[in-house]
Design an enzyme around this catalytic site. Structure first.
Site, PDB file in Angstrom:
ATOM      1  N   PRO A  69      32.750  36.396  39.677  1.00 56.60           N
ATOM      2  CA  PRO A  69      33.623  35.964  38.580  1.00 56.60           C
ATOM      3  C   PRO A  69      33.719  34.445  38.445  1.00 56.60           C
ATOM      4  O   PRO A  69      33.924  33.721  39.424  1.00 56.60           O
ATOM      5  CB  PRO A  69      34.974  36.575  38.954  1.00 56.60           C
ATOM      6  CG  PRO A  69      34.614  37.807  39.712  1.00 56.60           C
ATOM      7  CD  PRO A  69      33.393  37.440  40.510  1.00 56.60           C
ATOM      8  N   CYS A  70      33.590  33.992  37.191  1.00 50.39           N
ATOM      9  CA  CYS A  70      33.580  32.554  36.914  1.00 50.39           C
ATOM     10  C   CYS A  70      34.961  31.999  36.587  1.00 50.39           C
ATOM     11  O   CYS A  70      35.149  30.778  36.557  1.00 50.39           O
ATOM     12  CB  CYS A  70      32.630  32.265  35.761  1.00 50.39           C
ATOM     13  SG  CYS A  70      33.150  32.987  34.169  1.00 50.39           S
ATOM     14  N   GLN A  71      35.941  32.877  36.335  1.00 49.52           N
ATOM     15  CA  GLN A  71      37.248  32.397  35.872  1.00 49.52           C
ATOM     16  C   GLN A  71      37.905  31.381  36.807  1.00 49.52           C
ATOM     17  O   GLN A  71      38.570  30.455  36.329  1.00 49.52           O
ATOM     18  CB  GLN A  71      38.184  33.585  35.653  1.00 49.52           C
ATOM     19  CG  GLN A  71      37.799  34.478  34.488  1.00 49.52           C
ATOM     20  CD  GLN A  71      36.864  35.595  34.919  1.00 49.52           C
ATOM     21  OE1 GLN A  71      36.263  35.536  35.984  1.00 49.52           O
ATOM     22  NE2 GLN A  71      36.750  36.630  34.091  1.00 49.52           N
TER      23      GLN A  71
END
Length: 239
Positions: A69-71
């Site tokens: 996940p890049c968040q």
């Protein structure tokens, strides 16, 4: 063979398949994405939660890939880094620790370079991996937009990935220099000859992913398959 973490709708998987690899297992939490994966990889076992998988029970693979996940790192978010509950890189690292593949293929947003990436490199080094990375735009593969992504290829110390300037063929596009693989190279134009500096805000495009699907939902869970194919072919050549 490769194992797929954070599979999304299978953008990396599609590219590695095209390169000649096979996948014995995929891990994806989103139910909608798993339905897409089930359609295209019906015989591949699906695991739901990367935080609960017993890696010792999975088939050994030569490569583990995934866009965690890049968040936590995205410039578009609050950038809470390791404090973000969506920070799942440690589970990727644990899969590497247990399964001990020869290769790892990571994908994330460019903002990761300035937040948290040093910890990823430290973890890889502690696990005995050397790593190479670059910012790769979708336009490198011929798409008319940038969609930049951080791409990391890590290899066990006894393996190396050698790519010379005259041996960097883009799948289905032509040749490209190693310099163009990184930031700033490989732009592609629109049909009228103009340029797209970034991907369109509506009906987003991921070059190589079929058009007739839920675009906004699906493409947020995909990478450009041609990039993954290129990496996969280089790894197979180096193995």
């Amino acid at each position: 063979m490769y194992g797929s973490l954070f599979s999304g709708i299978g953008g990396i998987d599609l590219g590695l398949d095209r390169a000649g690899m096979t996948c014995p297992w995929q891990v994806e939490r989103d139910e909608w994405c798993r339905r897409v994966l089930a359609k295209h990889w019906p015989d591949v076992p699906k695991y739901v939660d990367v935080t609960e998988v017993d890696w010792s029970e999975l088939e050994h693979v030569d490569l583990i890939c995934g866009g965690y996940p890049c968040q936590p790192f995205s410039l578009a978010g609050s950038r809470n880094g390791t404090e973000d509950e969506r920070h799942l890189w440690p589970y990727f690292a644990n899969a590497l620790r247990v399964l001990r593949p020869r290769w790892a293929f990571l994908e994330n947003v460019p903002g990761h370079l300035s937040l948290g990436f040093d910890s990823v490199l430290a973890d890889l080094a502690a696990l005995g991996f050397d790593a190479e990375w670059s910012i790769v735009p979708a336009s490198w593969a011929g798409a008319p937009h940038r969609r930049e992504r951080l791409v990391v290829v890590a290899h066990a110390a006894e393996h190396e990935l050698h790519v010379s300037d005259d041996h960097s063929e883009r799948p289905g596009v032509g040749t490209i220099t190693q310099r163009e693989f990184g930031r700033g190279g490989g732009h592609a134009g629109r049909p009228d000859g103009s340029w797209w500096a970034s991907q369109p805000a509506v009906d987003r495009v991921a070059y190589g992913v079929p058009a007739r699907m839920d675009r906004l939902r699906g493409l947020g869970n995909a990478v450009v398959p041609q990039m993954a194919e290129w990496v996969g072919r280089r790894i197979l050549e180096a193995t």
